[in-house]
Design a protein around this motif. Structure first.
Motif, PDB file in Angstrom:
ATOM      1  N   ARG A 138      43.956  49.962  19.001  1.00  0.00           N
ATOM      2  CA  ARG A 138      44.546  50.302  20.135  1.00  0.00           C
ATOM      3  C   ARG A 138      43.741  49.719  21.456  1.00  0.00           C
ATOM      4  N   PHE A 139      44.460  48.959  22.098  1.00  0.00           N
ATOM      5  CA  PHE A 139      43.790  48.302  23.407  1.00  0.00           C
ATOM      6  C   PHE A 139      44.645  48.023  24.515  1.00  0.00           C
ATOM      7  N   SER A 140      44.031  47.875  25.773  1.00  0.00           N
ATOM      8  CA  SER A 140      44.665  47.617  26.866  1.00  0.00           C
ATOM      9  C   SER A 140      45.209  46.135  27.026  1.00  0.00           C
ATOM     10  N   GLU A 143      43.442  44.236  29.794  1.00  0.00           N
ATOM     11  CA  GLU A 143      42.253  43.744  29.753  1.00  0.00           C
ATOM     12  C   GLU A 143      42.279  42.525  28.474  1.00  0.00           C
ATOM     13  N   ALA A 144      42.843  42.749  27.633  1.00  0.00           N
ATOM     14  CA  ALA A 144      43.052  41.568  26.669  1.00  0.00           C
ATOM     15  C   ALA A 144      43.643  40.155  26.930  1.00  0.00           C
ATOM     16  N   THR A 145      44.587  40.189  27.789  1.00  0.00           N
ATOM     17  CA  THR A 145      45.175  38.930  28.434  1.00  0.00           C
ATOM     18  C   THR A 145      44.211  38.422  29.400  1.00  0.00           C
ATOM     19  N   GLN A 146      43.233  39.055  29.894  1.00  0.00           N
ATOM     20  CA  GLN A 146      42.409  38.599  31.039  1.00  0.00           C
ATOM     21  C   GLN A 146      41.227  37.634  30.082  1.00  0.00           C
ATOM     22  N   HIS A 147      40.911  38.326  28.945  1.00  0.00           N
ATOM     23  CA  HIS A 147      39.997  37.272  27.917  1.00  0.00           C
ATOM     24  C   HIS A 147      40.526  36.209  27.420  1.00  0.00           C
ATOM     25  N   THR A 254      47.122  35.763  36.241  1.00  0.00           N
ATOM     26  CA  THR A 254      48.388  35.699  35.746  1.00  0.00           C
ATOM     27  C   THR A 254      48.523  36.867  34.552  1.00  0.00           C
ATOM     28  N   SER A 255      47.362  37.674  34.341  1.00  0.00           N
ATOM     29  CA  SER A 255      47.448  38.705  33.560  1.00  0.00           C
ATOM     30  C   SER A 255      48.057  39.724  33.926  1.00  0.00           C
ATOM     31  N   SER A 412      48.134  52.896  33.463  1.00  0.00           N
ATOM     32  CA  SER A 412      47.232  52.882  32.180  1.00  0.00           C
ATOM     33  C   SER A 412      46.915  51.649  31.967  1.00  0.00           C
ATOM     34  N   GLY A 413      47.156  50.695  32.632  1.00  0.00           N
ATOM     35  CA  GLY A 413      46.674  49.394  32.092  1.00  0.00           C
ATOM     36  C   GLY A 413      47.603  48.751  31.075  1.00  0.00           C
ATOM     37  N   PHE A 414      48.567  49.542  30.494  1.00  0.00           N
ATOM     38  CA  PHE A 414      49.469  49.231  29.635  1.00  0.00           C
ATOM     39  C   PHE A 414      48.910  49.129  28.066  1.00  0.00           C
ATOM     40  N   VAL A 415      48.564  50.207  27.547  1.00  0.00           N
ATOM     41  CA  VAL A 415      48.001  50.218  26.307  1.00  0.00           C
ATOM     42  C   VAL A 415      49.021  50.312  25.040  1.00  0.00           C
TER      43      VAL A 415
END
Length: 421
Positions: A138-140, A143-147, A254-255, A412-415
């Motif tokens: 489970r993740f945001s 945040e994942a697309t930023q990395h 672009t995230s 929610s940051g789209f989890v």
């Protein structure tokens, strides 16, 4: 191009109240458009932090906003934005030949060939990270697309970045656009991030100029390090770092659009089959509608170069002007059913230079329109293809777009969970 006219003057409607800073703060995307609709005028006068500001909305005002004989960018952006989002001394605050000279670097950095190379790098990085996302459970997505994008843009641009360093560099790049207008404490985080990011890249620039080979020859980072000013002298290392950040930061930003794309897919699941079977044209139309429909950056600033009258309104020299981006992209005079998400509106339709301005108006080659639109679209369309190919579940959460937040994202940051590529 529109010209200032000498029609009979009329008074610019003034917003009620002494100062309107809080109104803009709590509703940054809709404030100008709402004020103009209430006044029945495309131009209204407001005061932000006590300073008189003319607020404009719509394609007609966008067209004059990009008339370089009427407006200038130097000194227009508020200091907090220059200290965080843009960087001081960067291309956004230049005018005339100095702007065009600096802009050439960005046009070369975002050429179609280089955009294609970035997309290939990004796809490879996605596949490297996908197992981590799958193990996370489970993740945001935000945040994942930023990395993912930090790794992708640094690898493509030739900026050295190892796995241990990546989290802190991502945090700094994200803070420049995500923290700058999110409250006083967050703003100071953005200022600190700007300091650290510029110091990081300025040190690499100095090493590159000393011939230490930190940037590979012919890379975007190497070209940024070798930038010169109008007298053909090397830019200060910090300014070169600012311009390199002006490649890295918006790519990572672009995230926001990628999360909005996932949000649109979740809200319109019937579009999935159309996208899978529609090819590149369907992907492109969907991405363009995301850019039109969802909030990204609320407004642009300029200063009046010399007194002029347009549509009966006087624009005094030196006055700050703010152009409404969000409202212009949803102007019912130019867009049918503007508050509905309809990707088909872009099928076979090339939007105008001034009615569709998610990243500025006019042209990138000769004006202040962002030259990175090709980068944004390529990464959006790539992410869309990868998300459509993947399996994932969107659990119950607050997906309402936070319009009081800048930048606006789902609360929610789209989890997502149970992700498999």
């Amino acid at each position: 191009m529109s010209e200032a006219t000498a029609t009979a003057e009329r008074r610019v409607p003034s917003l009620p109240g002494i100062d309107h800073t809080l109104g803009l703060w709590f509703d940054p995307y809709r404030f100008i458009g709402s004020a103009c609709r209430t006044a029945g005028s495309d131009v209204v006068q407001a005061r932000f932090l006590g300073r008189r500001t003319l607020c404009m909305t719509g394609a007609a005002t966008a067209e004059i906003f990009y008339d370089k004989s009427l407006f200038q960018r130097a000194g227009a952006a508020p200091e907090p934005a220059r200290a965080t989002l843009f960087g001081k001394g960067g291309v956004q605050g230049l005018d005339g030949e100095a702007h065009l000279q600096r802009k050439r670097f960005f046009l070369q950095a975002t050429s179609p060939q280089r955009v294609q190379q970035l997309a290939l790098e990004a796809e490879a990085q996605w596949m490297r990270l996908a197992p981590q996302w799958q193990r996370a459970g489970r993740f945001s997505l935000y945040e994942a697309t930023q990395h993912w994008l930090t790794r992708s843009v640094c690898g493509w641009a030739g900026v050295p970045l190892d796995d241990a360093e990546e989290p802190v560099r991502t945090r700094h790049l994200v803070a420049l656009f995500d923290k700058a207008a999110s409250g006083l404490a967050a703003h100071w985080q953005a200022r600190r991030a700007r300091y650290h990011a510029e110091a990081w890249l300025a040190a690499l620039v100095e090493q590159a100029r000393a011939g230490r080979g930190v940037f590979r020859e012919g890379s975007v980072a190497h070209e940024a390090a070798m930038l010169v000013n109008g007298h053909d002298a090397p830019l200060e290392p910090r300014i070169a770092a600012v311009e390199l950040l002006n490649v890295l930061r918006p790519t990572v930003a672009t995230s926001l659009y990628i999360v909005h794309s996932a949000h649109a897919l979740q809200g319109h699941p019937w579009l999935r089959d159309a996208l899978r079977g529609g090819g590149e044209a369907a992907m492109h139309s969907f991405a363009q509608e995301v850019r039109r429909f969802y909030p990204f950056f609320p407004a642009l600033a300029a200063r009046v170069r010399e007194d002029f009258v347009w549509n009966g309104f006087r624009f005094p020299r030196g006055t700050r002007v703010m152009l409404d981006i969000y409202g212009t992209n949803r102007d019912p005079r130019r867009w049918e059913h503007p508050d509905e998400f309809q990707p088909q509106r872009f099928v076979g339709h090339a939007p105008g230079r001034f009615d569709f301005i998610p990243q500025g108006g006019s042209t990138a080659e000769s004006d202040h329109r962002c030259p990175g639109e090709g980068v944004v679209l390529a990464l959006m369309e790539l992410a869309l293809r990868l998300l459509l190919r993947a399996n994932y579940h969107v659990p119950a959460q607050d997906l309402e777009i936070r319009m009081d937040r800048m930048p606006a994202i789902p609360a929610s940051g789209f989890v997502i969970e149970r992700f498999t590529a």
